[in-house]
Design an enzyme around this catalytic site. Structure first.
Site, PDB file in Angstrom:
ATOM      1  N   ARG A  85      40.944  -2.375 -21.945  1.00 23.60           N
ATOM      2  CA  ARG A  85      40.500  -2.199 -20.563  1.00 23.60           C
ATOM      3  C   ARG A  85      39.235  -3.032 -20.367  1.00 23.60           C
ATOM      4  NH1 ARG A  85      36.745   1.331 -17.966  1.00 23.60           N
ATOM      5  NH2 ARG A  85      37.461   2.185 -15.979  1.00 23.60           N
ATOM      6  N   LEU A  86      39.307  -3.993 -19.474  1.00 26.19           N
ATOM      7  CA  LEU A  86      38.178  -4.877 -19.211  1.00 26.19           C
ATOM      8  C   LEU A  86      37.291  -4.234 -18.156  1.00 26.19           C
ATOM      9  CD1 LEU A  86      40.051  -8.315 -19.174  1.00 26.19           C
ATOM     10  CD2 LEU A  86      38.705  -7.314 -21.044  1.00 26.19           C
ATOM     11  N   ASP A  87      36.311  -3.471 -18.625  1.00 26.22           N
ATOM     12  CA  ASP A  87      35.439  -2.725 -17.730  1.00 26.22           C
ATOM     13  C   ASP A  87      34.518  -3.669 -16.971  1.00 26.22           C
ATOM     14  OD1 ASP A  87      34.278   0.018 -16.986  1.00 26.22           O
ATOM     15  OD2 ASP A  87      32.510  -1.092 -17.656  1.00 26.22           O
ATOM     16  N   GLU A 112      39.684  -3.751 -14.966  1.00 25.28           N
ATOM     17  CA  GLU A 112      39.219  -2.589 -14.190  1.00 25.28           C
ATOM     18  C   GLU A 112      38.422  -3.065 -12.991  1.00 25.28           C
ATOM     19  OE1 GLU A 112      36.154   0.278 -12.913  1.00 25.28           O
ATOM     20  OE2 GLU A 112      35.753  -1.496 -14.141  1.00 25.28           O
ATOM     21  N   HIS A 149      37.126   9.269 -15.394  1.00 26.25           N
ATOM     22  CA  HIS A 149      35.777   9.714 -15.750  1.00 26.25           C
ATOM     23  C   HIS A 149      34.780   9.444 -14.627  1.00 26.25           C
ATOM     24  CE1 HIS A 149      35.946   5.460 -16.742  1.00 26.25           C
ATOM     25  NE2 HIS A 149      34.619   5.425 -16.677  1.00 26.25           N
ATOM     26  N   GLN A 179      32.548   6.520  -4.077  1.00 17.18           N
ATOM     27  CA  GLN A 179      33.360   7.518  -4.757  1.00 17.18           C
ATOM     28  C   GLN A 179      32.845   8.918  -4.437  1.00 17.18           C
ATOM     29  OE1 GLN A 179      33.378   6.571  -8.938  1.00 17.18           O
ATOM     30  NE2 GLN A 179      34.655   4.771  -8.666  1.00 17.18           N
TER      31      GLN A 179
END
Length: 480
Positions: A191-193, A234, A291, A338
């Protein structure tokens, strides 16, 4: 182990039990049939942000366990690791060496100095305003070197997360070594954060800058493919960016589904959900919870601005223990796009609404990801939030073994596990298959998944107003 067409669990190493050893016990005891993949949130030594400020990628934080324990998990589940490609901890060997040796450091080219990036006399206000920022100030941090000199380095996120210059040869070597390290320890998917922030270019927003961003992704892919590792960039932003990535044949996230599903269950209307499912690609991972918070910006233009406001306000009204303050800077949450809540609490801790939401996710195109709190139908953890003043911690409860044993026995959890097992074992959910979405009425939706080779079908028939749904295998009603 390569990716298989089964549900992926998202969890920290110390959230379902206190470490990897206890996590392994929990998975074996309760969840081995419900999940086939495991996204282990950052388990490397870190200086903050719950692991997202990695000091290095070569070791496992000793508080969690060992590489051997992770590799053992990889024998049973396909694994996803996080690579924070945009930044690294200011406590990393690389940045500490830079601070100590300054221009003599072998790692100096890994970091972006403001004065070297901008021409003399800049950045000006226009430059700063143009940057896509994650905090209410310019993304730079002053650093004092051991020789007494100072400079400002690029710093998009937290104060201990220093951005990397992904165009430098030194950083590219670091990227190659990191991919190799992850692959050698059983990683199937990286996962490329914070991927969209990685390219900085003068006179731009420094967010998803084309064509450079594609060059970076291609470079990472060329390394990953050597080890048969897949990539998952991501990005939290407008859904068209995700679909652009999908057209390049990469996995993407469906971060819009959480808000679209909430809107549909709050309003009882099926039109928006049906339209979204019809345009969604199969090569994706779906989410309802992660998360982080429940993304609002991801659903823009899938829902109208009025519908987004309606959904957000309804969440605060219906959601159990959800307040606007939990998604503000007063609770150290840097992301105003968010809303902080567990998905179960966002639906008022209502079992019928929650199980229907998961059924929709299972029938949606792609591979379902279920966050560990969601797997246990977890409610908002107000105590942890108040202790830490970190808004996202409302959805980051720490479960010990005794509490897990208790929560698993809840009817909603038992029904969810049966649903996930069904999703894992039915060939009609094959990702090369087809999906048909119908709306028999304004309040109902029917989703049919078909295996195009065997012609096996499964069908979800749901009333979004009453929250009553049925699942059929062919013409036979499935009793979960």
């Amino acid at each position: 182990m390569g990716i298989n067409n089964k549900v992926m669990l998202i969890t920290y190493a110390d959230s379902l039990g206190k470490n990897l050893s206890e996590l392994t016990v929990v998975l074996d005891r309760y969840f081995s049939e419900a999940i086939g993949g495991l996204h282990l949130l950052p388990f490397f030594p870190s200086s903050g942000d719950r692991g997202f400020s990695p000091r290095n990628y070569t070791t496992v934080d000793s508080a969690f366990g060992t590489w051997e324990e992770i590799e053992a998990l990889g024998d049973q589940y396909y694994l996803m690791f996080d690579f924070m490609i945009n930044h690294i901890s200011r406590e990393s060997t690389f940045f500490r060496d830079f601070q100590e040796k300054h221009l003599d450091s072998a790692y100096k080219d890994m970091f972006i100095l403001k004065d070297e990036f901008f021409p003399v006399g800049r950045p000006n206000k226009e430059d700063i305003d143009l940057i896509y920022k994650r905090k209410d100030k310019a993304p730079f941090q002053k650093v004092t070197f051991s020789d007494g000199q100072t400079a400002e380095v690029w710093n998009t996120f937290g104060e201990d997360q220093i951005d990397l210059d992904v165009t430098s040869d030194t950083t590219k070597t670091f990227i190659k070594k990191t991919i190799s390290e992850m692959a050698n320890h059983g990683c199937s998917l990286i996962r490329l954060d914070a991927f969209a922030y990685a390219i900085k270019k003068l006179g731009t927003s420094d967010f998803f800058i084309e064509p450079e961003i594609w060059n970076l992704l291609k470079f990472v892919e060329e390394e990953a493919i050597k080890y048969e590792v897949d990539l998952l960039p991501e990005i939290h932003e407008h859904f068209t960016i995700q679909h652009k990535i999908a057209k390049h044949d990469y996995f993407i996230y469906d971060f819009a589904l959480p808000m679209v599903t909430l809107y549909s269950l709050y309003s009882g209307k099926s039109e928006r959900l049906a339209a979204w499912l019809r345009q969604s690609p199969m090569k994706q991972f779906t989410t309802l919870d992660t998360h982080d918070g429940i993304g609002v910006v991801d659903a823009k233009d899938i829902l109208t601005d009025k519908e987004l406001v309606y959904t957000s306000e309804k969440l605060y009204q219906i959601g159990a223990n959800v307040k606007k303050i939990y998604s503000t800077a007063n609770y150290n949450n840097l992301d105003v796009y968010q809303i902080n809540s567990t998905y179960y609490s966002a639906l008022g801790n209502d079992d019928s609404s929650y199980l229907l939401a998961r059924a929709i996710q299972c029938f949606a195109p792609g591979l379902p990801q279920v966050y560990y709190v969601g797997l246990l139908a977890g409610e908002n953890d107000i105590e942890l939030l108040e202790q830490t003043k970190e808004g996202r911690n409302i959805n980051r409860h720490y479960y010990d073994l005794a509490e897990i044993a208790e929560k698993v026995e809840q009817p909603i959890v038992q029904n969810l596990l049966k649903l996930l097992k069904f999703r894992n074992t039915e060939s009609a959910f094959d990702l090369s298959g087809s999906i048909e979405v119908e709306t028999p009425s304004d309040n109902s939706i029917q989703i049919t998944r078909t295996n195009i080779e065997t012609l096996e079908q499964v069908r979800l028939e749901a009333n979004l107003e009453t929250k009553v749904f049925q699942i059929f295998k062919g013409d036979t009603l499935v009793m979960l």
